[in-house]
Design a protein around this motif. Structure first.
Motif, PDB file in Angstrom:
ATOM      1  N   VAL A  93      18.628  28.103  37.686  1.00 37.77           N
ATOM      2  CA  VAL A  93      18.387  26.661  37.739  1.00 37.77           C
ATOM      3  C   VAL A  93      19.718  25.931  37.591  1.00 37.77           C
ATOM      4  O   VAL A  93      20.470  26.158  36.634  1.00 37.77           O
ATOM      5  N   THR A  94      19.998  25.060  38.542  1.00 37.36           N
ATOM      6  CA  THR A  94      21.247  24.298  38.564  1.00 37.36           C
ATOM      7  C   THR A  94      20.914  22.813  38.669  1.00 37.36           C
ATOM      8  O   THR A  94      19.928  22.427  39.293  1.00 37.36           O
ATOM      9  N   ALA A  95      21.755  21.985  38.047  1.00 33.94           N
ATOM     10  CA  ALA A  95      21.518  20.539  38.052  1.00 33.94           C
ATOM     11  C   ALA A  95      22.666  19.799  38.728  1.00 33.94           C
ATOM     12  O   ALA A  95      23.783  20.308  38.823  1.00 33.94           O
ATOM     13  N   ARG A  96      22.350  18.594  39.186  1.00 33.16           N
ATOM     14  CA  ARG A  96      23.388  17.694  39.679  1.00 33.16           C
ATOM     15  C   ARG A  96      23.021  16.269  39.267  1.00 33.16           C
ATOM     16  O   ARG A  96      21.840  15.946  39.083  1.00 33.16           O
ATOM     17  N   THR A  99      27.068  23.594  34.058  1.00 37.62           N
ATOM     18  CA  THR A  99      26.060  24.013  33.087  1.00 37.62           C
ATOM     19  C   THR A  99      24.905  23.021  33.095  1.00 37.62           C
ATOM     20  O   THR A  99      25.057  21.869  33.525  1.00 37.62           O
ATOM     21  N   LEU A 100      23.767  23.469  32.617  1.00 38.24           N
ATOM     22  CA  LEU A 100      22.583  22.624  32.560  1.00 38.24           C
ATOM     23  C   LEU A 100      22.727  21.654  31.392  1.00 38.24           C
ATOM     24  O   LEU A 100      22.954  22.087  30.251  1.00 38.24           O
ATOM     25  N   PRO A 101      22.614  20.335  31.638  1.00 39.94           N
ATOM     26  CA  PRO A 101      22.733  19.361  30.550  1.00 39.94           C
ATOM     27  C   PRO A 101      21.697  19.609  29.453  1.00 39.94           C
ATOM     28  O   PRO A 101      20.587  20.066  29.732  1.00 39.94           O
ATOM     29  N   LYS A 102      22.051  19.306  28.216  1.00 40.63           N
ATOM     30  CA  LYS A 102      21.156  19.532  27.079  1.00 40.63           C
ATOM     31  C   LYS A 102      19.837  18.805  27.259  1.00 40.63           C
ATOM     32  O   LYS A 102      18.772  19.307  26.863  1.00 40.63           O
ATOM     33  N   ALA A 103      19.888  17.622  27.879  1.00 38.52           N
ATOM     34  CA  ALA A 103      18.677  16.817  28.057  1.00 38.52           C
ATOM     35  C   ALA A 103      17.657  17.485  28.977  1.00 38.52           C
ATOM     36  O   ALA A 103      16.483  17.109  28.981  1.00 38.52           O
ATOM     37  N   LEU A 104      18.112  18.485  29.774  1.00 37.02           N
ATOM     38  CA  LEU A 104      17.204  19.127  30.737  1.00 37.02           C
ATOM     39  C   LEU A 104      16.707  20.491  30.291  1.00 37.02           C
ATOM     40  O   LEU A 104      15.792  21.036  30.911  1.00 37.02           O
ATOM     41  N   ARG A 105      17.270  21.048  29.245  1.00 38.52           N
ATOM     42  CA  ARG A 105      16.989  22.442  28.908  1.00 38.52           C
ATOM     43  C   ARG A 105      15.517  22.711  28.604  1.00 38.52           C
ATOM     44  O   ARG A 105      15.015  23.792  28.862  1.00 38.52           O
ATOM     45  N   ALA A 115      13.666  15.905  41.374  1.00 43.26           N
ATOM     46  CA  ALA A 115      14.012  14.970  40.311  1.00 43.26           C
ATOM     47  C   ALA A 115      13.586  15.543  38.965  1.00 43.26           C
ATOM     48  O   ALA A 115      12.500  16.101  38.814  1.00 43.26           O
ATOM     49  N   ALA A 116      14.464  15.399  37.972  1.00 40.71           N
ATOM     50  CA  ALA A 116      14.168  15.886  36.623  1.00 40.71           C
ATOM     51  C   ALA A 116      14.879  14.993  35.614  1.00 40.71           C
ATOM     52  O   ALA A 116      16.109  14.975  35.563  1.00 40.71           O
ATOM     53  N   GLY A 117      14.121  14.263  34.821  1.00 46.74           N
ATOM     54  CA  GLY A 117      14.727  13.386  33.838  1.00 46.74           C
ATOM     55  C   GLY A 117      15.389  12.186  34.489  1.00 46.74           C
ATOM     56  O   GLY A 117      15.256  11.943  35.702  1.00 46.74           O
ATOM     57  N   ASP A 118      16.125  11.451  33.705  1.00 48.37           N
ATOM     58  CA  ASP A 118      16.806  10.258  34.209  1.00 48.37           C
ATOM     59  C   ASP A 118      18.204  10.626  34.694  1.00 48.37           C
ATOM     60  O   ASP A 118      19.050  11.077  33.932  1.00 48.37           O
TER      61      ASP A 118
END
Length: 288
Positions: free
Chosen positions: A19-22, A35-41, A5-8
């Motif tokens: 590093v990959t997000a979903r 791509t990695l969302p700006k909120a997670l960078r 889990a990372a962020g909301d």
């Protein structure tokens, strides 16, 4: 490695070394993002995974370097050690499909698996999977393999790709009649570079050590240490330069006669000299 889990509304993981997000919410829940969302960078978990990925890369490079050293030096490797490291993907990738030799030097095979108890599963030249559990095994340098060409053909049939260059490693055989009293080889001398710095940089990029005016590689063979050295110019010289002669030295720094150089040290020294010569300036035109 699982998703964290990372962020909301997001989870992250290492996929293919990056590093990959979903997303975990909405219509795209569970879908991997391109791509990695700006909120997670700048998220702490993302930074932690990036640092972990860099560590994994360094670990994989270290495993390859260690296995390459075992092979170049033909060091006996305890099968118990192989059993301990095999579950590690980086070690397994470095070791898989290398040619190993157990108690019978005439029976080489490709390493396919190692059990927790130290039993090796090897594919021999007949295409059969055999099991063996000697106390130690050798990962022979290719110049020492009598069936090298057959092993190359066999590996090609199986589609084998070795992470540590072994059976397809370039080799040079010691001459049957070296120059009496000769102490150097000039076959790859004269390779021109625009600067000594460029030549030294090529040597370092190929994994060779630059010491004083030479590029060197160390080989442990038959219980003794031999250093191959190619002259690349004085350290303070930064004008155009060229590769010099190749020589071999013993553990005390004494220059060896060519007839006293072992087969592995000869092959590795010539390999280094050829690689440095290959990076030379190639002139174009009819007079090149």
């Amino acid at each position: 490695m699982g998703w964290l889990a990372a962020g909301d509304g997001y989870e992250i993981a290492l996929v293919g070394g990056r590093v990959t997000a979903r997303s975990t919410t909405g219509r795209s829940a569970g879908r991997q993002l391109k791509t990695l969302p700006k909120a997670l960078r700048d998220h702490p978990e993302v930074d932690r995974l990036r640092r972990f990925a860099r560590w994994l890369d360094r670990h994989a490079e270290d495993c390859l370097a260690r296995v390459d050293n075992w092979m170049v030096s033909s060091l006996p490797v305890p099968t118990g050690l192989l059993a301990r490291v095999w579950p590690d993907e980086a070690w397994q990738s470095a070791l898989r499909d290398l040619v190993v030799v157990g108690e019978d030097p005439e029976e080489p095979g490709l390493l396919r698996d190692v059990t927790a108890s130290g039993e090796l599963r090897v594919v021999n030249l007949d295409g059969e999977t055999v099991r063996m559990a000697p106390p130690t095994v050798l990962l022979p340098h290719p110049v020492l393999l009598p069936d090298l060409e057959e092993l190359r053909e066999f590996a090609a049939e199986l589609g084998v790709v070795q992470k540590v260059e072994q059976i397809h490693r370039a080799t040079w055989r010691t001459p049957e009649h070296p120059t009496p009293g000769g102490t150097e080889v000039r076959e790859y001398a004269g390779g021109a570079y625009t600067s000594r710095f460029g030549l030294a940089a090529r040597a370092a990029s190929l994994g060779y050590r630059v010491s004083g005016g030479s590029a060197t590689c160390l080989v442990r063979e038959a219980g003794r240490t031999t250093e191959a050295a190619v002259w690349i110019g004085e350290p303070y010289w930064d004008d155009d330069t060229e590769t010099g002669a190749l020589q071999w030295r013993d553990a005390d720094g004494r220059i060896l006669r060519l007839r006293d150089v072992g087969p592995v040290a000869w092959s590795e020294g010539m390999r280094m000299a050829a690689a440095l010569h290959a990076g030379r300036i190639i002139e174009e035109g009819k007079d090149a």
